[in-house]
Design a protein around this motif. Structure first.
Motif, PDB file in Angstrom:
ATOM      1  N   LYS A 183      -6.965  -4.693  -6.072  1.00 29.42           N
ATOM      2  CA  LYS A 183      -8.233  -4.276  -5.479  1.00 29.42           C
ATOM      3  C   LYS A 183      -8.201  -4.512  -3.986  1.00 29.42           C
ATOM      4  O   LYS A 183      -7.749  -5.560  -3.518  1.00 29.42           O
ATOM      5  CB  LYS A 183      -9.380  -5.056  -6.118  1.00 29.42           C
ATOM      6  CG  LYS A 183     -10.759  -4.661  -5.626  1.00 29.42           C
ATOM      7  CD  LYS A 183     -11.838  -5.483  -6.323  1.00 29.42           C
ATOM      8  CE  LYS A 183     -13.221  -5.117  -5.823  1.00 29.42           C
ATOM      9  NZ  LYS A 183     -14.274  -5.926  -6.486  1.00 29.42           N
TER      10      LYS A 183
ATOM     11  N   ASN B  68     -15.782   1.395   2.391  1.00 31.09           N
ATOM     12  CA  ASN B  68     -14.796   2.231   1.696  1.00 31.09           C
ATOM     13  C   ASN B  68     -13.856   1.301   0.928  1.00 31.09           C
ATOM     14  O   ASN B  68     -12.990   0.653   1.515  1.00 31.09           O
ATOM     15  CB  ASN B  68     -14.010   3.079   2.695  1.00 31.09           C
ATOM     16  CG  ASN B  68     -13.056   4.043   2.014  1.00 31.09           C
ATOM     17  OD1 ASN B  68     -12.729   3.910   0.837  1.00 31.09           O
ATOM     18  ND2 ASN B  68     -12.589   5.029   2.768  1.00 31.09           N
ATOM     19  N   HIS B  69     -14.010   1.219  -0.378  1.00 32.98           N
ATOM     20  CA  HIS B  69     -13.254   0.273  -1.184  1.00 32.98           C
ATOM     21  C   HIS B  69     -12.036   0.907  -1.848  1.00 32.98           C
ATOM     22  O   HIS B  69     -11.347   0.242  -2.632  1.00 32.98           O
ATOM     23  CB  HIS B  69     -14.166  -0.326  -2.257  1.00 32.98           C
ATOM     24  CG  HIS B  69     -15.395  -0.972  -1.704  1.00 32.98           C
ATOM     25  ND1 HIS B  69     -15.360  -2.055  -0.849  1.00 32.98           N
ATOM     26  CD2 HIS B  69     -16.715  -0.654  -1.853  1.00 32.98           C
ATOM     27  CE1 HIS B  69     -16.589  -2.397  -0.512  1.00 32.98           C
ATOM     28  NE2 HIS B  69     -17.431  -1.562  -1.102  1.00 32.98           N
ATOM     29  N   LYS B  70     -11.758   2.166  -1.519  1.00 35.84           N
ATOM     30  CA  LYS B  70     -10.627   2.853  -2.136  1.00 35.84           C
ATOM     31  C   LYS B  70      -9.403   2.891  -1.243  1.00 35.84           C
ATOM     32  O   LYS B  70      -8.271   2.945  -1.731  1.00 35.84           O
ATOM     33  CB  LYS B  70     -11.035   4.277  -2.518  1.00 35.84           C
ATOM     34  CG  LYS B  70     -12.089   4.333  -3.615  1.00 35.84           C
ATOM     35  CD  LYS B  70     -12.391   5.767  -4.019  1.00 35.84           C
ATOM     36  CE  LYS B  70     -13.403   5.806  -5.160  1.00 35.84           C
ATOM     37  NZ  LYS B  70     -13.712   7.202  -5.577  1.00 35.84           N
ATOM     38  N   ARG B  71      -9.610   2.889   0.076  1.00 41.48           N
ATOM     39  CA  ARG B  71      -8.469   2.911   0.980  1.00 41.48           C
ATOM     40  C   ARG B  71      -8.872   2.339   2.333  1.00 41.48           C
ATOM     41  O   ARG B  71     -10.061   2.232   2.656  1.00 41.48           O
ATOM     42  CB  ARG B  71      -7.907   4.317   1.128  1.00 41.48           C
ATOM     43  CG  ARG B  71      -8.801   5.324   1.837  1.00 41.48           C
ATOM     44  CD  ARG B  71      -8.123   6.677   1.841  1.00 41.48           C
ATOM     45  NE  ARG B  71      -8.748   7.613   2.768  1.00 41.48           N
ATOM     46  CZ  ARG B  71      -8.318   8.852   2.980  1.00 41.48           C
ATOM     47  NH1 ARG B  71      -7.247   9.296   2.330  1.00 41.48           N
ATOM     48  NH2 ARG B  71      -8.917   9.650   3.834  1.00 41.48           N
TER      49      ARG B  71
ATOM     50  N   GLN C 231      -1.435   7.640   2.020  1.00 44.09           N
ATOM     51  CA  GLN C 231      -2.169   8.757   1.423  1.00 44.09           C
ATOM     52  C   GLN C 231      -2.330   9.930   2.376  1.00 44.09           C
ATOM     53  O   GLN C 231      -2.357  11.073   1.963  1.00 44.09           O
ATOM     54  CB  GLN C 231      -3.553   8.296   0.962  1.00 44.09           C
ATOM     55  CG  GLN C 231      -3.565   7.564  -0.362  1.00 44.09           C
ATOM     56  CD  GLN C 231      -4.960   7.575  -0.973  1.00 44.09           C
ATOM     57  OE1 GLN C 231      -5.960   7.520  -0.281  1.00 44.09           O
ATOM     58  NE2 GLN C 231      -5.019   7.626  -2.298  1.00 44.09           N
TER      59      GLN C 231
ATOM     60  N   HIS D 205       0.848  -1.176   0.000  1.00 45.73           N
ATOM     61  CA  HIS D 205       0.000   0.000   0.000  1.00 45.73           C
ATOM     62  C   HIS D 205       0.894   1.238   0.000  1.00 45.73           C
ATOM     63  O   HIS D 205       2.077   1.165   0.351  1.00 45.73           O
ATOM     64  CB  HIS D 205      -0.899   0.046   1.231  1.00 45.73           C
ATOM     65  CG  HIS D 205      -1.925  -1.041   1.276  1.00 45.73           C
ATOM     66  ND1 HIS D 205      -1.603  -2.379   1.339  1.00 45.73           N
ATOM     67  CD2 HIS D 205      -3.291  -0.987   1.277  1.00 45.73           C
ATOM     68  CE1 HIS D 205      -2.709  -3.095   1.374  1.00 45.73           C
ATOM     69  NE2 HIS D 205      -3.746  -2.273   1.347  1.00 45.73           N
TER      70      HIS D 205
ATOM     71  N   LYS E 278      -1.843  -0.563  -3.911  1.00 39.04           N
ATOM     72  CA  LYS E 278      -1.068  -0.248  -5.100  1.00 39.04           C
ATOM     73  C   LYS E 278      -1.054  -1.455  -6.030  1.00 39.04           C
ATOM     74  O   LYS E 278      -0.381  -2.461  -5.777  1.00 39.04           O
ATOM     75  CB  LYS E 278       0.359   0.146  -4.731  1.00 39.04           C
ATOM     76  CG  LYS E 278       1.170   0.658  -5.916  1.00 39.04           C
ATOM     77  CD  LYS E 278       2.486   1.242  -5.486  1.00 39.04           C
ATOM     78  CE  LYS E 278       3.240   1.831  -6.670  1.00 39.04           C
ATOM     79  NZ  LYS E 278       4.533   2.438  -6.261  1.00 39.04           N
TER      80      LYS E 278
ATOM     81  N   ALA F 160      -3.717   3.424   0.552  1.00 37.93           N
ATOM     82  CA  ALA F 160      -4.384   3.022  -0.683  1.00 37.93           C
ATOM     83  C   ALA F 160      -3.642   1.837  -1.281  1.00 37.93           C
ATOM     84  O   ALA F 160      -2.411   1.816  -1.294  1.00 37.93           O
ATOM     85  CB  ALA F 160      -4.405   4.173  -1.683  1.00 37.93           C
TER      86      ALA F 160
END
Length: 228
Positions: free
Chosen positions: A76, A110-113, A56, A53, A73, A71
């Motif tokens: 998913k 929260n699927h982005k971070r 951020q 990761h 890298k 986040a």
């Protein structure tokens, strides 16, 4: 009569993690791994590789508590249950023996971070605030299979103390994002008012019946009556 599920979160809730780590030293596929999975009933999508990761954001919360936002890298973000934990090797190999367990504090929606609430207590945790944007952090987890937000649970009572608020805020955020209206109570204890991490966010959530408890005279500034 509504049935409630009680969950407690303290500052040192890692016995299962230590058991899991010790049992898995027999190597992948060996008896130690099967024993570990049975001991904690952990479904872990990161067992074969600790995933990379990037940092951020490091966000100050209450006194000496920081939220670390990461986040994924190149992959998913795996699903997790609110209340689960992960190990973080920082500034080292993803397979380093020097790593630290932390409860996930972000919403499972929260699927982005993914976020972790970390309190300054030791040599490593005191350096979290110095992480730079884009710096690599490896995540080994999530661990723990119990899901207190399962639809079969009719209501939830959370007891948290100190940095034990981290898994509790993950549960609160997840239920908020799912627009879940089940009864939710939080009893949150702290030595002083200033250490009531996420206090403002919790108060702004109308679905949480919130009872803060502190040990100092500032308690008079808070509502001590049990919610209806």
């Amino acid at each position: 009569m509504v049935g409630f599920r009680l969950s407690t979160f303290g500052a040192h809730r890692s016995s299962c993690l230590w058991l899991l780590t010790g049992l898995r030293t027999g190597g992948p596929g060996g008896p130690g791994e099967h024993l570990a999975q049975g001991a904690c009933e952990s479904a872990n999508p990161f067992l074969d590789a600790r995933l990379r990761h990037v940092e951020q954001e490091v966000r100050p919360e209450a006194d000496t508590v920081y939220s670390l936002a990461l986040a994924p890298k190149g992959f998913k973000l795996p699903a997790f249950h609110p209340g689960q934990v992960a190990w973080l090797p920082v500034r080292s190999s993803p397979f380093s023996m020097r790593r630290w367990p932390f409860s996930i504090s972000s919403s499972a929606e929260n699927h982005k971070r993914v976020e972790f609430a970390i309190k300054e207590l030791g040599d490593f945790t005191k350096t979290v605030k110095n992480l730079k944007r884009g710096e690599t952090v490896y995540v080994d987890g999530p661990f723990g299979s119990y899901d207190i937000t399962h639809p079969s649970v009719k209501g939830i009572v959370l007891l948290a103390g100190g940095i034990g608020i981290a898994p509790a805020i993950s549960i609160i955020r997840t239920l908020r994002d799912r627009q879940d209206k089940r009864p939710l109570y939080l009893f949150f204890g702290s030595h002083v008012v200033e250490h009531l991490t996420f206090d403002r966010e919790i108060r702004a959530n109308p679905t949480v019946k919130y009872v803060p408890v502190v040990e100092t005279p500032e308690l008079a500034e808070l509502s001590t009556e049990l919610p209806d």
